[in-house]
Design a protein around this motif. Sequence first.
Motif, mmCIF file in Angstrom:
data_model
loop_
_atom_site.group_PDB
_atom_site.id
_atom_site.type_symbol
_atom_site.label_atom_id
_atom_site.label_comp_id
_atom_site.label_asym_id
_atom_site.label_seq_id
_atom_site.Cartn_x
_atom_site.Cartn_y
_atom_site.Cartn_z
ATOM 1 N N PHE A 11 0.434 -1.212 0.107
ATOM 2 C CA PHE A 11 0.096 -0.067 -0.274
ATOM 3 C C PHE A 11 0.813 1.303 0.414
ATOM 4 N N ASP A 43 -5.987 -4.835 -10.251
ATOM 5 C CA ASP A 43 -6.815 -4.303 -10.703
ATOM 6 C C ASP A 43 -8.149 -4.636 -10.574
ATOM 7 N N TYR A 46 -8.615 -5.356 -6.027
ATOM 8 C CA TYR A 46 -8.414 -4.572 -4.986
ATOM 9 C C TYR A 46 -9.812 -3.626 -5.372
ATOM 10 N N SER A 47 -10.190 -3.578 -6.901
ATOM 11 C CA SER A 47 -11.620 -2.911 -6.355
ATOM 12 C C SER A 47 -11.908 -3.644 -6.250
ATOM 13 N N ASN A 49 -12.097 -5.417 -3.531
ATOM 14 C CA ASN A 49 -11.461 -6.618 -2.305
ATOM 15 C C ASN A 49 -9.850 -5.406 -1.515
ATOM 16 N N LYS A 50 -11.025 -4.217 -1.692
ATOM 17 C CA LYS A 50 -9.268 -3.282 -1.091
ATOM 18 C C LYS A 50 -9.735 -3.648 0.614
ATOM 19 N N PHE A 55 -4.464 1.582 1.634
ATOM 20 C CA PHE A 55 -4.366 2.108 0.621
ATOM 21 C C PHE A 55 -3.404 2.330 -0.213
ATOM 22 N N VAL A 56 -4.029 1.490 -1.762
ATOM 23 C CA VAL A 56 -2.883 0.065 -2.666
ATOM 24 C C VAL A 56 -2.303 0.674 -4.138
ATOM 25 N N PHE A 76 1.387 -0.670 -0.251
ATOM 26 C CA PHE A 76 0.634 -0.472 1.199
ATOM 27 C C PHE A 76 0.348 0.398 2.168
ATOM 28 N N TRP A 234 -5.828 2.321 -5.508
ATOM 29 C CA TRP A 234 -8.030 2.224 -4.444
ATOM 30 C C TRP A 234 -7.333 2.113 -3.366
#
Length: 234
Positions: A11, A43, A46-47, A49-50, A55-56, A76, A234
Amino acid sequence: MKKIILVFAMFYAIVLCAQDNYYTMYSFVVEPQDQAIVYKLVDDYYSKNKPEGVFVRLFENHFKDQGNKATHSLVFLGSQEAVGNLYAGGPNDTFSLFLTRLNQHIKEPAGSAMGRHIAMFGDSSTRYPAQRYYLLDVKDTEKFDAGYNKFHSKHNPPGVLVNMGTSIVGEGSGSANRWVIIAFKDIKTALGGPNKLLTGAALSAREKAWDEFRASDGGVSVVGSGMRVLLGAW
């Protein structure tokens, strides 16, 4: 553990107070023909499963010195609690499948690290894709931190986001005890650097203040540098 350790947590972003932010980073090598699929896999996952409070960021390591073989980094960032929670639960079936697919397109690992942010200057609500980074060996970190904060609090131009921090363990924590990231809206602006965004008295004041900072910066040597480009957030 093979390449799976590369992607267990990754992240990077700007949120909260800089001193409250901790990060973990995983760097790796991706062949050109696999770069698009690596982005898509990250993408897609994490779109949907954030992780909460984390923050990724996926970066391409665009310009780098000869000793740095990494082509990409997943980072991260969040509070100590949020990043810690990322590691607490262990992988589930969905995450394990994501790792399996991702590892098929990673040629080899190229380092990992965890650390924390110390200071940040600039508008954190704007995204800055072109990021110049510097690894520093500082003899007197207390003097450096004070001078760095004094300079950037007064002479950081609009359109630039500056971060400073330290690696606690791992990549960049050997001869470097500070890192600095200067982020710009595009590569053209990154080429010119902060001084190109100022003119007249503001530029003169910045140049004078920089000379004063360097004269008492605690003793600084640059041990690595490069520029990374933000591919996804993400």
